[in-house]
Enzyme design. Sequence first.
Site, PDB file in Angstrom:
ATOM      1  N   HIS A   1     -52.255  -6.347  36.796  1.00 36.19           N
ATOM      2  CA  HIS A   1     -51.657  -5.038  36.520  1.00 36.19           C
ATOM      3  C   HIS A   1     -52.772  -4.042  36.242  1.00 36.19           C
ATOM      4  O   HIS A   1     -53.698  -4.333  35.475  1.00 36.19           O
ATOM      5  CB  HIS A   1     -50.723  -5.162  35.313  1.00 36.19           C
ATOM      6  CG  HIS A   1     -50.377  -3.852  34.686  1.00 36.19           C
ATOM      7  ND1 HIS A   1     -49.932  -2.772  35.417  1.00 36.19           N
ATOM      8  CD2 HIS A   1     -50.414  -3.440  33.389  1.00 36.19           C
ATOM      9  CE1 HIS A   1     -49.714  -1.762  34.602  1.00 36.19           C
ATOM     10  NE2 HIS A   1     -49.994  -2.134  33.362  1.00 36.19           N
TER      11      HIS A   1
ATOM     12  N   CYS B   1     -44.368  -3.101  32.647  1.00 32.15           N
ATOM     13  CA  CYS B   1     -45.390  -3.225  33.690  1.00 32.15           C
ATOM     14  C   CYS B   1     -45.380  -4.604  34.360  1.00 32.15           C
ATOM     15  O   CYS B   1     -45.977  -4.774  35.417  1.00 32.15           O
ATOM     16  CB  CYS B   1     -46.764  -2.951  33.096  1.00 32.15           C
ATOM     17  SG  CYS B   1     -46.916  -1.304  32.358  1.00 32.15           S
TER      18      CYS B   1
ATOM     19  N   ASN C   1     -52.308   4.080  36.159  1.00 32.26           N
ATOM     20  CA  ASN C   1     -51.431   2.983  35.764  1.00 32.26           C
ATOM     21  C   ASN C   1     -50.010   3.322  36.225  1.00 32.26           C
ATOM     22  O   ASN C   1     -49.374   4.222  35.678  1.00 32.26           O
ATOM     23  CB  ASN C   1     -51.486   2.808  34.246  1.00 32.26           C
ATOM     24  CG  ASN C   1     -50.570   1.711  33.730  1.00 32.26           C
ATOM     25  OD1 ASN C   1     -49.611   1.318  34.381  1.00 32.26           O
ATOM     26  ND2 ASN C   1     -50.860   1.222  32.534  1.00 32.26           N
TER      27      ASN C   1
END
Length: 334
Positions: A256, A121, A287
């Site tokens: 993030h 990520c 996500n």
Amino acid sequence: MTIQQPTELTHAAMLGLGVHRPERVVTNDEVCEVLDSSDEWIQTRSGIKTRRFAGEDETLIGMSTAAAERAMAAAGVTAEQVGCLIVATSTHPEHTPASAPQVATALGMTGTAAFDISAGCAGFCHALNLASSMVRSGAESHVVVVGVEQLSRFMDPTDRGTAFIFADGAGAVVVGPSDEPGIGPAAWGSDGSQAHVITQTPSCIGGHGTGQDHPVVQMEGTAVFRWAPFAMAEVAHEAMRLAGVAPDDLDAFIPHQANLRITQTLAKNIKLPESVAIATDVVDAGNTSAASVPLAMEAMLRQDEASAGDTALLIAFGAGLSYAGQVVTLPPLG
């Protein structure tokens, strides 16, 4: 004999931003048709209401190309001006060939350096640091950075730890020369002792019944929640220190988009003033791993929660465990 190198250092900034969001919107109720959960439970645990999944005709390379085209249009940069293209992803289905050379060709680039990086990520922020360093050193004049994922094809739809969290999307920026610094030094690092916390494990599940033998993502969510809001607060302060910026100087905080609870706890631990706008794209987009920071950036600009030219703190963290953060000037939106 002396080897020649560029000697005139310059400043680097993001000159344009573009994204691709798949058309298909997936609600919590739809996820729960397979997953043993509920809309209330998912929203309480993660803040997520909807997410987007790529359609059968939407490839990772196609999504990357669309986002990059919009970023280049916003920056006013042509394919001929781009010296390097970096794709940050964990879900390109082939180890070889990489996705980046194929994206470069789709964009009309010829002979352009192109490669993938995998930092989970945190991939976009890693790639942004690489691109900034290239431009600042004079190695390249313009670099395209893409963060892209198709996590819906790498999930077990019955896994209560991941199936409601992950989603698809792509975001891209053009990094180029600037009169003033637009990308601060990166505070980045890794902790391989926690590599087991987020993994991809071989499986024949294939996500959504595609029958593809892709490794599915597995995550120890509690371990991530215990680590990220606290360790990343230190990284955030280091990024601000390196950039010579105080929390009061920030206009926006764009972490993030892992989980709304993590974002809220992290912002509290950083002690951000109320004047700083906080990205919450996870609520609508889920996500999207390496794509989440540019997608969240785009959402804030599109919704007038932030403006081009604002000062923002980016923080990303994920599998590895890897992390990176930098203070940036927000780019114009394509």
